[in-house]
Design a protein around this motif. Structure first.
Motif, PDB file in Angstrom:
ATOM      1  N   UNK A 385       0.839  -1.199   0.000  1.00  0.00           N
ATOM      2  CA  UNK A 385       0.000   0.000   0.000  1.00  0.00           C
ATOM      3  C   UNK A 385       0.877   1.254   0.000  1.00  0.00           C
ATOM      4  N   UNK A 386       1.896   1.278   0.868  1.00  0.00           N
ATOM      5  CA  UNK A 386       2.797   2.428   0.901  1.00  0.00           C
ATOM      6  C   UNK A 386       3.568   2.546  -0.411  1.00  0.00           C
ATOM      7  N   UNK A 387       4.009   1.429  -0.955  1.00  0.00           N
ATOM      8  CA  UNK A 387       4.739   1.458  -2.221  1.00  0.00           C
ATOM      9  C   UNK A 387       3.856   1.988  -3.345  1.00  0.00           C
ATOM     10  N   UNK A 388       2.592   1.567  -3.368  1.00  0.00           N
ATOM     11  CA  UNK A 388       1.658   2.050  -4.386  1.00  0.00           C
ATOM     12  C   UNK A 388       1.569   3.573  -4.333  1.00  0.00           C
ATOM     13  N   UNK A 389       1.579   4.134  -3.135  1.00  0.00           N
ATOM     14  CA  UNK A 389       1.530   5.579  -3.005  1.00  0.00           C
ATOM     15  C   UNK A 389       2.824   6.263  -3.369  1.00  0.00           C
ATOM     16  N   UNK A 390       3.949   5.616  -3.073  1.00  0.00           N
ATOM     17  CA  UNK A 390       5.238   6.295  -3.186  1.00  0.00           C
ATOM     18  C   UNK A 390       5.861   6.234  -4.568  1.00  0.00           C
ATOM     19  N   UNK A 391       5.527   5.197  -5.361  1.00  0.00           N
ATOM     20  CA  UNK A 391       6.221   5.105  -6.644  1.00  0.00           C
ATOM     21  C   UNK A 391       5.612   6.102  -7.636  1.00  0.00           C
ATOM     22  N   UNK A 392       6.420   6.505  -8.612  1.00  0.00           N
ATOM     23  CA  UNK A 392       6.025   7.536  -9.574  1.00  0.00           C
ATOM     24  C   UNK A 392       5.721   6.886 -10.909  1.00  0.00           C
TER      25      UNK A 392
END
Length: 562
Positions: A385-392
């Motif tokens: 979930x955090x990765x989904x938010x953080x990647x560009x």
């Protein structure tokens, strides 16, 4: 101009966008054009002429006028709840000074009515521009679950839509069926009247200040709302949702991690992606009784609220990124002590698309999971979930080799075959490795750096903790792993003075000194969680990882879940 707009409204993309959003708008579509019903036009014209013509000069009369407008739209249950009517009267007649009230009804309400009159024109102009934006669909529409997409709105259109919310003009029918939040402001005023909570009064003060500001000077920028999705299956056009094996085998270096025991995420000095500790229904209780991190952000940046109109609840593999909202309000306090403290002058720069360089990412943590948060499934869900938010997603090309496939076989990771992640990203990660090496020798303060647009970091804090019951030490590490894997150059981590985060900086520096990568730190987190579930340890993660830090500090108490 009308013919040109009508032609634009006939395009396939526009028709599809309108079909999805029209049931949730108070306008009618006729002959490929948007309209207010004629009686509504006359009522708004009366309001726009001022209180001498409309007689709307008090909160009590204002509430009645809002009910009348709803009746003209034939909205189901058009009569506002009595507590909402009392709430409008209470705020504008009792909580607002006489001078401020005269200014509100004499100057602001007429301008808001005029803005509503122009809503059909603003929407048609919006669709005309959206249809030709670099070949990408950006028009206002429902961005439904699992639908990767982006909507661009002008700040003026957002203002008009928020006036609809303030006047309670949006149809509420079927919003729940589409997993959409309530968008009208009647519940906000109902809560004000029924709870007499000072924080509710101050939330409304923020919104009223926003309307006063845009009426004195309408901002001319744009705001984008993007639903980001990590597909559950492999896709040639998107990075798919990683499995646990992916995290354990990752050789990506850990990014720079900077701990701040004071300060607020929204005040961070860099051009970082600011984390919204979101409810899966974006906005959470902003228009109800809620007044913690997400709700406060929606009050001081009220343009965020419009996303609640067209963004249904987030699934586990989704996040929402919002770029360009303007901050209008300053504040003090938190939760029940929240207090509007005046105007805020937003001096953030503007990007090439007319958006303020305020980047907000909404990610929802699991709530009230207790010991279940240490299961492999929950660890993976929160990290992804955090990765989904953080990647560009816009920089997908630099990830293509890094995320070739999340389903690597064990043979591909054999020592003889080498690690495909390591070999494909060594050059890309040289910069980030140098940052970490620098920080392990001498602290690098991010506010001393000038970060380029393609080196935007993360500003976050105790995501998913507090009322959600998350373990703050585990959640800090999860966000570090996700930010590093997303190739973000740094994290600014605000602890808000949380006692259990007191040793965070020392733990971070020790981890960096070990030169661990993402996979190695992930494995440590998994092992700790395994022991926690089996009741083999009662220590916190930091105590378990680095007992020597706690040998000389008897005041550190066990904050683990029992």
């Amino acid at each position: 101009m009308r013919d040109s707009r009508s032609n634009t409204m006939n395009t396939l993309e526009t028709r599809e966008a309108l079909t999805s959003i029209l049931p949730y708008l108070p306008l009618i579509l006729r002959s490929s054009s948007l309209f207010w019903p004629p009686p509504m036009v006359e009522a708004l014209k009366s309001l726009a002429r001022g209180p001498l013509h409309s007689n709307v000069n008090s909160g009590q009369v204002f509430a009645i006028a809002i009910s009348d407008l709803r009746n003209l739209l034939s909205l189901p249950d058009s009569a506002l709840h009595p507590s909402a009517l009392h709430g409008y009267a209470l705020f504008f007649d009792d909580f607002m000074s006489r001078d401020a009230s005269e200014k509100w009804f004499g100057n602001v309400v007429p301008q808001l009515a005029d803005l509503l009159l122009r809503l059909p024109e603003l929407l048609e102009s919006h669709y005309q521009n959206a249809a030709s934006f670099n070949g990408t669909e950006t028009g206002l529409r429902l961005l439904e679950s699992q639908q990767q997409g982006i909507v661009f709105l002008s700040q003026e259109l957002i203002a008009a839509l928020l006036v609809c919310s303030f006047f309670c003009l949006f149809p509420a029918t079927n919003r729940g069926a589409k997993h959409l939040q309530a968008i009208n402001f009647d519940n906000l005023f109902t809560c004000l009247y029924e709870s007499h909570d000072i924080s509710q009064e101050n939330k409304i003060k923020c919104i009223v200040h926003y309307f006063e500001k845009i009426c004195s000077c309408m901002p001319g920028g744009n705001v984008s709302f993007e639903r980001k999705v990590l597909p559950l299956t492999n896709s040639p056009s998107h990075i798919s949702s990683p499995k646990a094996n992916f995290w354990s085998k990752s050789s990506v270096s850990l990014c720079h991690f900077e701990v701040h025991s004071s300060g607020l995420i929204e005040d961070q000095p860099a051009e970082a992606l600011e984390v919204d500790f979101a409810n899966k229904y974006i906005g959470g209780g902003a228009l109800f009784r809620g007044c913690v991190q997400e709700e406060i952000r929606f009050m001081i940046n009220p343009e965020l609220i419009v996303g609640m109109l067209f963004l249904p609840a987030m699934a586990d593999n989704e996040s929402i990124e919002i770029i360009g909202t303007q901050r209008f309000c300053d504040y003090t306090g938190y939760a029940s002590s929240f207090c509007f403290s005046g105007d805020y002058k937003d001096v953030k720069g503007v990007d090439s698309m007319g958006r303020r360089k305020t980047r907000i990412i909404a990610i929802d943590a699991l709530s009230r999971v207790g010991k279940r948060q240490y299961t492999p499934e929950c660890l993976l869900r929160e990290t992804n979930k955090a990765f989904c938010g953080f990647y560009d997603q816009s920089s997908r090309q630099q990830y293509e080799n890094l995320f070739v496939d999340t389903e690597f076989s064990e043979a591909e990771f054999d020592e003889g075959n080498g690690n495909p992640l390591e070999s494909s990203t060594r050059n890309l990660l040289t910069y980030f490795q140098s940052v970490n090496e620098t920080s392990s020798n001498q602290p690098m303060r991010v506010n001393e750096q000038k970060w380029d647009d393609d080196k935007v970091g993360i500003a976050t804090g105790n995501w998913g903790c507090g009322a959600f019951g998350g373990d703050p030490e585990v959640k800090a590490i999860i966000q570090w792993l996700a930010a590093s894997q997303a190739l973000r150059p740094f994290i600014l981590y605000y602890t808000f003075g949380l006692e259990s985060s007191r040793k965070l900086d020392k733990v971070v520096q020790w981890i960096i000194s070990q030169k661990w990568n993402v996979g190695e730190l992930w494995e440590m987190l998994v092992e700790y969680s395994r022991q926690k579930l089996k009741q083999q340890t009662k220590l916190t993660f930091f105590e378990w990882l680095l007992p020597s830090l706690y040998d000389d500090d008897p005041m550190i108490m066990d904050t683990s879940f029992t």
